[in-house]
Structures are given as C-alpha cells and as structure tokens.
Design an enzyme around this catalytic site. Structure first.
Site, PDB file in Angstrom:
ATOM      1  N   ASP A  52       0.886  -1.164   0.000  1.00 53.88           N
ATOM      2  CA  ASP A  52       0.000   0.000   0.000  1.00 53.88           C
ATOM      3  C   ASP A  52       0.921   1.210   0.000  1.00 53.88           C
ATOM      4  OD1 ASP A  52      -1.575   2.189   0.557  1.00 53.88           O
ATOM      5  OD2 ASP A  52      -2.749   1.183   2.125  1.00 53.88           O
ATOM      6  N   VAL A  53       0.894   1.968  -1.079  1.00 54.28           N
ATOM      7  CA  VAL A  53       1.873   3.057  -1.233  1.00 54.28           C
ATOM      8  C   VAL A  53       1.653   4.222  -0.260  1.00 54.28           C
ATOM      9  CG1 VAL A  53       2.558   2.570  -3.613  1.00 54.28           C
ATOM     10  CG2 VAL A  53       0.567   4.047  -3.175  1.00 54.28           C
ATOM     11  N   ASN A  66       3.914   5.515  -9.700  1.00 56.82           N
ATOM     12  CA  ASN A  66       2.815   5.670 -10.654  1.00 56.82           C
ATOM     13  C   ASN A  66       1.438   5.361 -10.082  1.00 56.82           C
ATOM     14  OD1 ASN A  66       1.537   5.295 -13.480  1.00 56.82           O
ATOM     15  ND2 ASN A  66       1.366   3.260 -12.556  1.00 56.82           N
ATOM     16  N   TYR A 109      -7.760  15.505  -7.072  1.00 52.33           N
ATOM     17  CA  TYR A 109      -6.891  14.851  -8.062  1.00 52.33           C
ATOM     18  C   TYR A 109      -5.966  15.877  -8.722  1.00 52.33           C
ATOM     19  CZ  TYR A 109      -5.494  11.973 -12.069  1.00 52.33           C
ATOM     20  OH  TYR A 109      -4.767  11.284 -13.008  1.00 52.33           O
ATOM     21  N   LYS A 118      -1.841  16.174  -8.382  1.00 50.98           N
ATOM     22  CA  LYS A 118      -0.925  16.055  -9.520  1.00 50.98           C
ATOM     23  C   LYS A 118      -0.049  17.306  -9.650  1.00 50.98           C
ATOM     24  CE  LYS A 118      -2.170  11.924 -10.724  1.00 50.98           C
ATOM     25  NZ  LYS A 118      -1.249  10.788 -10.471  1.00 50.98           N
ATOM     26  N   THR A 136      -7.648   3.482 -20.737  1.00 47.04           N
ATOM     27  CA  THR A 136      -7.593   2.384 -19.766  1.00 47.04           C
ATOM     28  C   THR A 136      -9.010   1.823 -19.674  1.00 47.04           C
ATOM     29  OG1 THR A 136      -7.906   3.993 -18.010  1.00 47.04           O
ATOM     30  CG2 THR A 136      -5.656   3.334 -18.442  1.00 47.04           C
TER      31      THR A 136
HETATM   32  N1  LIG Z   1      -5.611   6.837 -17.343  1.00 41.18           N
HETATM   33  C1  LIG Z   1      -5.456   8.118 -17.597  1.00 41.18           C
HETATM   34  O1  LIG Z   1      -6.145   8.698 -18.455  1.00 41.18           O
HETATM   35  C2  LIG Z   1      -4.418   8.917 -16.836  1.00 41.18           C
HETATM   36  C3  LIG Z   1      -4.085  10.202 -17.277  1.00 41.18           C
HETATM   37  C4  LIG Z   1      -3.130  10.936 -16.580  1.00 41.18           C
HETATM   38  C5  LIG Z   1      -2.521  10.386 -15.460  1.00 41.18           C
HETATM   39  N2  LIG Z   1      -2.868   9.148 -15.038  1.00 41.18           N
HETATM   40  C6  LIG Z   1      -2.196   8.619 -13.861  1.00 41.18           C
HETATM   41  O2  LIG Z   1      -1.486   7.436 -14.219  1.00 41.18           O
HETATM   42  C7  LIG Z   1      -1.378   6.569 -13.084  1.00 41.18           C
HETATM   43  C8  LIG Z   1      -1.885   5.197 -13.466  1.00 41.18           C
HETATM   44  O3  LIG Z   1      -3.226   5.304 -13.911  1.00 41.18           O
HETATM   45  P1  LIG Z   1      -4.010   4.118 -14.653  1.00 41.18           P
HETATM   46  O4  LIG Z   1      -5.018   4.764 -15.522  1.00 41.18           O
HETATM   47  O5  LIG Z   1      -3.039   3.166 -15.231  1.00 41.18           O
HETATM   48  O6  LIG Z   1      -4.779   3.498 -13.393  1.00 41.18           O
HETATM   49  P2  LIG Z   1      -5.268   2.011 -13.047  1.00 41.18           P
HETATM   50  O7  LIG Z   1      -6.430   2.169 -12.145  1.00 41.18           O
HETATM   51  O8  LIG Z   1      -5.427   1.193 -14.303  1.00 41.18           O
HETATM   52  O9  LIG Z   1      -4.027   1.415 -12.222  1.00 41.18           O
HETATM   53  C9  LIG Z   1      -3.648   1.941 -10.978  1.00 41.18           C
HETATM   54  C10 LIG Z   1      -2.954   0.851 -10.163  1.00 41.18           C
HETATM   55  O10 LIG Z   1      -2.606   1.431  -8.903  1.00 41.18           O
HETATM   56  C11 LIG Z   1      -2.917   0.499  -7.874  1.00 41.18           C
HETATM   57  N3  LIG Z   1      -3.164   1.212  -6.616  1.00 41.18           N
HETATM   58  C12 LIG Z   1      -4.197   2.047  -6.298  1.00 41.18           C
HETATM   59  N4  LIG Z   1      -4.084   2.459  -5.025  1.00 41.18           N
HETATM   60  C13 LIG Z   1      -2.944   1.900  -4.524  1.00 41.18           C
HETATM   61  C14 LIG Z   1      -2.296   1.932  -3.264  1.00 41.18           C
HETATM   62  N5  LIG Z   1      -2.782   2.639  -2.223  1.00 41.18           N
HETATM   63  N6  LIG Z   1      -1.156   1.224  -3.104  1.00 41.18           N
HETATM   64  C15 LIG Z   1      -0.643   0.492  -4.134  1.00 41.18           C
HETATM   65  N7  LIG Z   1      -1.218   0.409  -5.337  1.00 41.18           N
HETATM   66  C16 LIG Z   1      -2.363   1.107  -5.536  1.00 41.18           C
HETATM   67  C17 LIG Z   1      -4.155  -0.224  -8.372  1.00 41.18           C
HETATM   68  O11 LIG Z   1      -4.314  -1.479  -7.712  1.00 41.18           O
HETATM   69  C18 LIG Z   1      -3.855  -0.362  -9.876  1.00 41.18           C
HETATM   70  O12 LIG Z   1      -3.143  -1.551 -10.154  1.00 41.18           O
HETATM   71  C19 LIG Z   1      -2.164   7.253 -11.963  1.00 41.18           C
HETATM   72  O13 LIG Z   1      -1.289   7.985 -11.145  1.00 41.18           O
HETATM   73  C20 LIG Z   1      -3.091   8.190 -12.721  1.00 41.18           C
HETATM   74  O14 LIG Z   1      -3.498   9.279 -11.938  1.00 41.18           O
HETATM   75  C21 LIG Z   1      -3.788   8.392 -15.703  1.00 41.18           C
END
Ligand SMILES: NC(=O)c1ccc[n+]([C@@H]2O[C@H](COP(=O)([O-])OP(=O)(O)OC[C@H]3O[C@@H](n4cnc5c(N)ncnc54)[C@H](O)[C@@H]3O)[C@@H](O)[C@H]2O)c1
Length: 258
Positions: free
Chosen positions: A62-63, A89, A157, A161, A192
């Site tokens: 858990d990060v 990430n 959010y 960021k 995603t």
């Molecule tokens: N998808 C987008 O459009 C987008 C755009 C900009 C930024 N981001 C950022 O990219 C990153 C990844 O996003 P994604 O779309 O791949 O998300 P996702 O939901 O597909 O994956 C996120 C992962 O983080 C893990 N996670 C969540 N809370 C956690 C915790 N407390 N401890 C450990 N692991 C944890 C989840 O289990 C999951 O495997 C995030 O920081 C998100 O804010 C995403």
C-alpha cells in the site's frame, strides 16, 4: 514485445501501480528492454500475474504506508542488488472527488494520500539507494491536469498532480549533481478499461474531451510506457526536473483540427 533496444539491460526498476493500466504496460516495456522489474501494488492477483509475465517480483504494497514502501525498495535491492529506476505511478481517481463544492474532506484527503503522499514516500525510500550508486532515474506520474484547468473538476486529483509536478521538479534540482534524475510524467487521457467503459456508456462525455485533443484520440498505455522507458534509460541523460507531457498535443492547443 519485440523491442530491439536493450537500453535497460540488468537495471532494477520498481513500478508502483504495476498491476494495471499504464503501470502494467510499463512493466512489460521495461522488462522487454532488459530490466528486472519489481511491482508494488495493492492487488495481489493481478500484481503477481504481471510480475510472473515479466519474470520479475511482486511485493504487496500500500503506497500510503511508509513501512510498506520501505519494504518494497528493500526487497528490490535485496533481490537484484540495486535500485536504478523508480516509476512512482500508483494513483486513484474516485467518483466522490469532483467540484470543490461537493467534495468532502475525507474524499479530498484520500486522494492526497494515494496520489501525492505516496510519491513523497517512494522518493524518500528510493533516493538513498541511488545516492550510494551515484546514479538513478525517478519518474513520477503526474498528469496533464497539473498544467491545465478543467471545468469537469476533480479538485483533489488535480491538486495532487500539481503537487507531484512541483515535488519532482524540486527533487530533480536538488539531486542533479548526485547523478539522480527526477522527472514528472504528465500523460493526457489514456485508454484504460475504466475510461473506455465510462465513455462507451456516455459518448457525449467522451466527445467533450476529444474535441480538445489535436490528435483526435486518447493515448494508449503502451505510448505512455514508451515515454517512461525513455526517461528511465540513458537516452534521456540530460533531462531532469522536467514536465514531460505525453498528451497528443492537448496542452499546446487552442483550436484543434475539424
Ligand atoms: N488513465 C489516464 O487517463 C491517466 C491520465 C493521466 C494520469 N494518469 C495517472 O497514471 C497513473 C496510473 O493510472 P491508470 O489509468 O493506469 O490506473 P489504473 O487504475 O489502471 O491502475 C492503478 C494501479 O494502482 C494500484 N493502486 C491504487 N491504489 C494503490 C495503493 N494505495 N497502493 C498500491 N497500489 C495502488 C491499483 O491497484 C492499480 O493496479 C495514476 O497515477 C493516474 O493518476 C492516468
């Protein structure tokens, strides 16, 4: 994946949130370029499967928990002998985080903990290993919303960021002469499963966003992973403290093509 360049041969990469989405695509890419990948994620089933596929290690993490984060980097070092790359990430975007007028303190704090405090904890844990090596690359996932405002607000959010962006810049400056590079990766909206499902149900919602993207489409996780691999590798050796936008041109656009 058929990646000819082996830019990361033998390097050790810690990836948080590596069980899904951008993190998962990055785990695959870094492994394809020769890295030993260590995944820290909440989801043990998907995390273990991703680590097995990449020939790496899964550490249930858990990060937001300092001891768990310290254990993640320690396990990476104990197993593979170094910590060369940290892709911090993991992040969340829950539905109860929206306009400031509707977002309660608890919802606000939860997002700050998972998206911002986690990056503080991961950098704090990773940097001492990199100082001892005199080398390392940290990539923190921010977002294009760190540099642009949205009327479809997710207030905590966006603030989290913005924090990731400022923290990465400052760390990049502080540790530049110790061989440690720190960059903020700012993806635009990425295809995603969550986003695809949401927008399939509500095409108007998708269109409201797509109109701002010069390329006229959302990004793919593999396109973000390619940018992470570049920032992780020595190909980016003169890039630090950077706002690294991978956004299909959104942040540069005023009027987009019809
Ligand atoms: N998808 C987008 O459009 C987008 C755009 C900009 C930024 N981001 C950022 O990219 C990153 C990844 O996003 P994604 O779309 O791949 O998300 P996702 O939901 O597909 O994956 C996120 C992962 O983080 C893990 N996670 C969540 N809370 C956690 C915790 N407390 N401890 C450990 N692991 C944890 C989840 O289990 C999951 O495997 C995030 O920081 C998100 O804010 C995403």
């Amino acid at each position: 994946m058929d990646v000819k360049a082996q830019r990361l041969e033998g390097r050790v990469a810690v990836v948080t949130g590596g069980a899904s989405g951008i993190g998962l695509a990055t785990v695959r890419r870094l492994a394809a370029e020769g890295a030993h990948v260590v995944i820290g994620d909440l989801d043990p089933a998907a995390g273990k499967a991703a680590a097995d596929e990449a020939g790496g290690l899964f550490v249930a993490t858990d990060v937001t928990d300092q001891a768990a984060v310290e254990n993640l980097f320690q396990q990476a070092f104990d197993t593979y002998g170094s910590v060369d790359i940290a892709f911090n990430n993991a992040g969340i975007s829950p539905p109860d985080d929206n306009s400031i007028l509707d977002t309660g303190l608890e919802a606000w704090r939860k997002v700050q903990e998972v998206n911002l405090t986690s990056v503080y904890l991961c950098c704090k844990a990773a940097i001492p290993y990199m100082q001892r090596q005199g080398k390392g690359s940290i990539i923190n996932t921010a977002s294009f919303v760190a540099v642009m405002g949205a009327a479809t607000s997710q207030i905590s959010y966006s603030a989290s960021k913005g924090g990731v962006l400022a923290m990465s810049r400052e760390l990049g400056v502080e540790f530049a002469r110790q061989g440690i590079r720190v960059n903020a990766l700012c993806p635009g909206p990425v295809n995603t499963p969550l986003l695809t499902e949401l927008f399939a149900k509500d095409p108007e919602r998708a269109q409201r966003r797509l109109v701002h993207v010069p390329m006229g489409r959302f990004g793919e996780p593999e396109e973000i992973a390619a940018a992470v691999a570049f920032l992780a590798s020595d190909d980016s050796s003169f890039i630090t403290a950077n706002t690294f936008l991978v956004d299909g041109g959104i942040s540069g656009a005023y009027v987009t093509p019809l």
